[in-house]
Structure formats: C-alpha cells, structure tokens
Design a protein around this motif. Sequence first.
Motif, PDB file in Angstrom:
ATOM      1  N   SER A 192      39.956 -27.545  91.817  1.00  0.00           N
ATOM      2  CA  SER A 192      40.386 -28.512  92.563  1.00  0.00           C
ATOM      3  C   SER A 192      41.989 -28.788  92.497  1.00  0.00           C
ATOM      4  CB  SER A 192      39.805 -29.870  92.151  1.00  0.00           C
ATOM      5  OG  SER A 192      40.113 -30.313  90.680  1.00  0.00           O
ATOM      6  N   GLU A 193      42.442 -29.391  93.158  1.00  0.00           N
ATOM      7  CA  GLU A 193      44.003 -29.736  93.142  1.00  0.00           C
ATOM      8  C   GLU A 193      44.480 -30.317  91.718  1.00  0.00           C
ATOM      9  OE1 GLU A 193      47.078 -32.300  95.820  1.00  0.00           O
ATOM     10  OE2 GLU A 193      45.732 -31.326  96.781  1.00  0.00           O
ATOM     11  N   LEU A 194      43.637 -31.214  91.345  1.00  0.00           N
ATOM     12  CA  LEU A 194      43.836 -31.976  89.993  1.00  0.00           C
ATOM     13  C   LEU A 194      43.561 -30.650  88.916  1.00  0.00           C
ATOM     14  CD1 LEU A 194      44.356 -34.229  88.093  1.00  0.00           C
ATOM     15  CD2 LEU A 194      41.739 -34.755  88.311  1.00  0.00           C
ATOM     16  N   GLY A 195      42.490 -30.034  89.127  1.00  0.00           N
ATOM     17  CA  GLY A 195      42.087 -28.974  88.012  1.00  0.00           C
ATOM     18  C   GLY A 195      43.300 -28.102  88.120  1.00  0.00           C
ATOM     19  N   GLN A 196      43.762 -27.533  89.212  1.00  0.00           N
ATOM     20  CA  GLN A 196      44.988 -26.361  89.300  1.00  0.00           C
ATOM     21  C   GLN A 196      46.115 -27.145  88.545  1.00  0.00           C
ATOM     22  OE1 GLN A 196      45.072 -23.282  90.940  1.00  0.00           O
ATOM     23  NE2 GLN A 196      43.154 -23.726  89.767  1.00  0.00           N
ATOM     24  N   SER A 197      46.543 -28.537  88.852  1.00  0.00           N
ATOM     25  CA  SER A 197      47.621 -29.351  88.075  1.00  0.00           C
ATOM     26  C   SER A 197      47.434 -29.319  86.694  1.00  0.00           C
ATOM     27  CB  SER A 197      47.745 -30.606  88.928  1.00  0.00           C
ATOM     28  OG  SER A 197      48.765 -31.312  88.307  1.00  0.00           O
ATOM     29  N   ILE A 198      46.410 -29.353  86.176  1.00  0.00           N
ATOM     30  CA  ILE A 198      46.013 -29.486  84.722  1.00  0.00           C
ATOM     31  C   ILE A 198      46.253 -27.975  83.978  1.00  0.00           C
ATOM     32  CG2 ILE A 198      44.330 -29.825  82.903  1.00  0.00           C
ATOM     33  CD1 ILE A 198      43.360 -32.250  84.652  1.00  0.00           C
ATOM     34  N   LEU A 199      45.816 -27.026  84.867  1.00  0.00           N
ATOM     35  CA  LEU A 199      45.910 -25.862  84.309  1.00  0.00           C
ATOM     36  C   LEU A 199      47.157 -25.471  84.131  1.00  0.00           C
ATOM     37  CD1 LEU A 199      42.986 -23.844  86.245  1.00  0.00           C
ATOM     38  CD2 LEU A 199      43.239 -24.289  83.725  1.00  0.00           C
ATOM     39  N   ARG A 200      48.253 -25.609  85.232  1.00  0.00           N
ATOM     40  CA  ARG A 200      49.600 -25.547  85.290  1.00  0.00           C
ATOM     41  C   ARG A 200      50.124 -26.197  83.914  1.00  0.00           C
ATOM     42  NH1 ARG A 200      49.295 -25.313  90.621  1.00  0.00           N
ATOM     43  NH2 ARG A 200      49.381 -27.603  90.977  1.00  0.00           N
ATOM     44  N   ASP A 201      49.983 -27.622  83.773  1.00  0.00           N
ATOM     45  CA  ASP A 201      50.367 -28.318  82.751  1.00  0.00           C
ATOM     46  C   ASP A 201      50.235 -27.948  81.317  1.00  0.00           C
ATOM     47  OD1 ASP A 201      51.439 -30.395  84.582  1.00  0.00           O
ATOM     48  OD2 ASP A 201      49.973 -31.710  84.016  1.00  0.00           O
ATOM     49  N   TYR A 202      49.147 -27.117  81.160  1.00  0.00           N
ATOM     50  CA  TYR A 202      48.706 -26.447  79.874  1.00  0.00           C
ATOM     51  C   TYR A 202      49.044 -25.259  79.719  1.00  0.00           C
ATOM     52  CZ  TYR A 202      46.774 -30.823  78.289  1.00  0.00           C
ATOM     53  OH  TYR A 202      46.856 -32.357  77.979  1.00  0.00           O
ATOM     54  N   ASN A 203      49.948 -24.674  80.873  1.00  0.00           N
ATOM     55  CA  ASN A 203      50.035 -23.136  80.798  1.00  0.00           C
ATOM     56  C   ASN A 203      48.958 -22.417  80.685  1.00  0.00           C
ATOM     57  OD1 ASN A 203      52.753 -23.584  80.865  1.00  0.00           O
ATOM     58  ND2 ASN A 203      52.611 -24.147  78.742  1.00  0.00           N
ATOM     59  N   LEU A 204      47.675 -22.465  81.436  1.00  0.00           N
ATOM     60  CA  LEU A 204      46.846 -21.709  81.654  1.00  0.00           C
ATOM     61  C   LEU A 204      46.671 -20.917  82.896  1.00  0.00           C
ATOM     62  CD1 LEU A 204      44.076 -24.107  80.008  1.00  0.00           C
ATOM     63  CD2 LEU A 204      44.869 -22.009  79.252  1.00  0.00           C
ATOM     64  N   PRO A 205      46.143 -19.662  83.186  1.00  0.00           N
ATOM     65  CA  PRO A 205      46.073 -19.252  84.393  1.00  0.00           C
ATOM     66  C   PRO A 205      45.278 -20.058  85.521  1.00  0.00           C
ATOM     67  CG  PRO A 205      45.390 -17.718  82.826  1.00  0.00           C
ATOM     68  CD  PRO A 205      45.365 -18.890  82.040  1.00  0.00           C
ATOM     69  N   LEU A 206      46.063 -20.154  86.716  1.00  0.00           N
ATOM     70  CA  LEU A 206      45.232 -20.852  87.868  1.00  0.00           C
ATOM     71  C   LEU A 206      43.863 -20.343  88.231  1.00  0.00           C
ATOM     72  CD1 LEU A 206      48.326 -21.548  90.172  1.00  0.00           C
ATOM     73  CD2 LEU A 206      47.367 -22.846  88.360  1.00  0.00           C
ATOM     74  N   ASP A 207      43.515 -19.266  87.801  1.00  0.00           N
ATOM     75  CA  ASP A 207      42.221 -18.870  88.013  1.00  0.00           C
ATOM     76  C   ASP A 207      41.377 -18.601  86.828  1.00  0.00           C
ATOM     77  OD1 ASP A 207      43.528 -16.673  86.511  1.00  0.00           O
ATOM     78  OD2 ASP A 207      42.674 -14.945  87.859  1.00  0.00           O
ATOM     79  N   TYR A 208      41.854 -19.514  85.921  1.00  0.00           N
ATOM     80  CA  TYR A 208      41.052 -19.743  84.538  1.00  0.00           C
ATOM     81  C   TYR A 208      39.606 -20.220  84.765  1.00  0.00           C
ATOM     82  CZ  TYR A 208      39.910 -21.128  79.856  1.00  0.00           C
ATOM     83  OH  TYR A 208      39.334 -21.326  78.777  1.00  0.00           O
ATOM     84  N   THR A 209      38.498 -19.574  84.375  1.00  0.00           N
ATOM     85  CA  THR A 209      37.031 -19.955  84.445  1.00  0.00           C
ATOM     86  C   THR A 209      36.450 -19.494  83.454  1.00  0.00           C
ATOM     87  OG1 THR A 209      36.562 -18.024  85.631  1.00  0.00           O
ATOM     88  CG2 THR A 209      37.174 -20.064  87.105  1.00  0.00           C
ATOM     89  N   ASP A 210      37.266 -19.189  82.017  1.00  0.00           N
ATOM     90  CA  ASP A 210      36.712 -18.708  80.979  1.00  0.00           C
ATOM     91  C   ASP A 210      35.724 -19.903  80.028  1.00  0.00           C
ATOM     92  OD1 ASP A 210      37.987 -16.359  81.371  1.00  0.00           O
ATOM     93  OD2 ASP A 210      39.436 -16.924  79.787  1.00  0.00           O
ATOM     94  N   SER A 211      36.037 -21.021  80.358  1.00  0.00           N
ATOM     95  CA  SER A 211      35.131 -22.042  79.571  1.00  0.00           C
ATOM     96  C   SER A 211      35.155 -23.196  80.383  1.00  0.00           C
ATOM     97  CB  SER A 211      35.432 -22.130  78.159  1.00  0.00           C
ATOM     98  OG  SER A 211      36.686 -22.884  78.271  1.00  0.00           O
ATOM     99  N   LEU A 212      34.570 -24.459  80.031  1.00  0.00           N
ATOM    100  CA  LEU A 212      34.572 -25.637  80.139  1.00  0.00           C
ATOM    101  C   LEU A 212      35.814 -26.142  79.562  1.00  0.00           C
ATOM    102  CD1 LEU A 212      31.029 -27.419  79.717  1.00  0.00           C
ATOM    103  CD2 LEU A 212      32.361 -27.009  81.756  1.00  0.00           C
ATOM    104  N   LEU A 213      36.644 -26.862  80.072  1.00  0.00           N
ATOM    105  CA  LEU A 213      37.735 -27.551  79.238  1.00  0.00           C
ATOM    106  C   LEU A 213      37.425 -29.026  79.184  1.00  0.00           C
ATOM    107  CD1 LEU A 213      40.811 -25.903  81.291  1.00  0.00           C
ATOM    108  CD2 LEU A 213      39.727 -25.316  78.755  1.00  0.00           C
ATOM    109  N   PHE A 214      37.804 -29.407  78.198  1.00  0.00           N
ATOM    110  CA  PHE A 214      37.463 -31.182  77.672  1.00  0.00           C
ATOM    111  C   PHE A 214      38.780 -31.444  77.257  1.00  0.00           C
ATOM    112  CE2 PHE A 214      36.445 -34.631  74.670  1.00  0.00           C
ATOM    113  CZ  PHE A 214      35.862 -35.342  75.503  1.00  0.00           C
ATOM    114  N   MET A 215      39.236 -32.524  78.079  1.00  0.00           N
ATOM    115  CA  MET A 215      40.591 -33.322  77.797  1.00  0.00           C
ATOM    116  C   MET A 215      40.062 -34.813  77.343  1.00  0.00           C
ATOM    117  SD  MET A 215      43.254 -32.394  80.763  1.00  0.00           S
ATOM    118  CE  MET A 215      44.299 -33.371  79.983  1.00  0.00           C
ATOM    119  N   SER A 216      40.745 -35.104  76.400  1.00  0.00           N
ATOM    120  CA  SER A 216      40.566 -36.273  75.629  1.00  0.00           C
ATOM    121  C   SER A 216      42.087 -36.862  75.115  1.00  0.00           C
ATOM    122  CB  SER A 216      39.797 -36.450  74.468  1.00  0.00           C
ATOM    123  OG  SER A 216      39.772 -37.676  73.792  1.00  0.00           O
ATOM    124  N   LYS A 217      42.535 -37.909  75.910  1.00  0.00           N
ATOM    125  CA  LYS A 217      43.679 -38.520  75.376  1.00  0.00           C
ATOM    126  C   LYS A 217      45.085 -37.508  75.275  1.00  0.00           C
ATOM    127  CE  LYS A 217      41.136 -42.447  73.748  1.00  0.00           C
ATOM    128  NZ  LYS A 217      40.203 -42.805  72.802  1.00  0.00           N
TER     129      LYS A 217
END
Length: 137
Positions: free
Chosen positions: A43-68
């Motif tokens: 998603s647009e939000l998912g892609q933005s978060i991946l960019r913010d955390y310097n992860l590849p935009l095609d990242y699908t290696d795992s679920l990601l969990f964000m907390s605060k």
Amino acid sequence: MGTNRKIDYLILYDGVCKFCNRSINFILSHERNAKLTFTPLQSELGQSILRDYNLPLDYTDSLLFMSKGQMSSHAQAAFKIAQFLKAPWRWLSFLSVLPISFTNFFYKLIAKHRYKLMGQADACILPTPATRDRFLE
C-alpha cells in the motif's frame, strides 16, 4: 481508511500472500481487544513506512510490527503480535526468550515456502464491515 486516528500498533503484511492474509484473519479472530491496525506492505502507507525505515520497497520477508515508532520483524514481530491474542495463542509470546537466531530460523523457513504452501492472491484481503476501520489502506 481511518488514518486520522492515533496508531499505536500497526501490522504490515504481504497483501498478495494467501498465508499472510490468513494470518491477518487469524489475528482478527483471536484478538483480546481491537488495538491492532493493519496495512499491506504494497500500500501507499506501507511503501512510505518501508522508505522511512530504509527497507527495500519490495520487502516481503516477514510481517512487520510497529509499536510507537519501534519496528520488529520476523519471529520478534510474531511474538509481539501474540501478546494481543487470547489464550492459549498469546502464550506463544513466551518463546521470545529463546535465541533470536533459533526462532528466526523457523520463521524464515516458513516464510520462504509460504507461496508454495498457500499460493498468491490477486489482491489484498477485503476487510469485513466490522473490521474495515482497522485497515489503513
């Protein structure tokens, strides 16, 4: 969808992975309360978060969990998510005391074969009207 509210707990998942979609449905069915929110990595939000955390935009290696603002991946993400589930599922979070290399080995083994196990979907899951506001995009 509902991005104006405060987001404390966000799960990012592979929206085209049937295994991942079933995992999200499992979480929704077994939560103790409705504190978790969700968005596909694609998603647009998912892609933005991946960019913010310097992860590849095609990242699908795992679920990601964000907390605060803190990001967890692989087995650690799964253990943190388990804390939000009803017993006996939340007890899986106690496995986080095991060495991360050990738990990630098994997580990555399943993740590597998830498309073979369940295949890929043509689109992300469609939330029910009762859960729609918990899916951010």
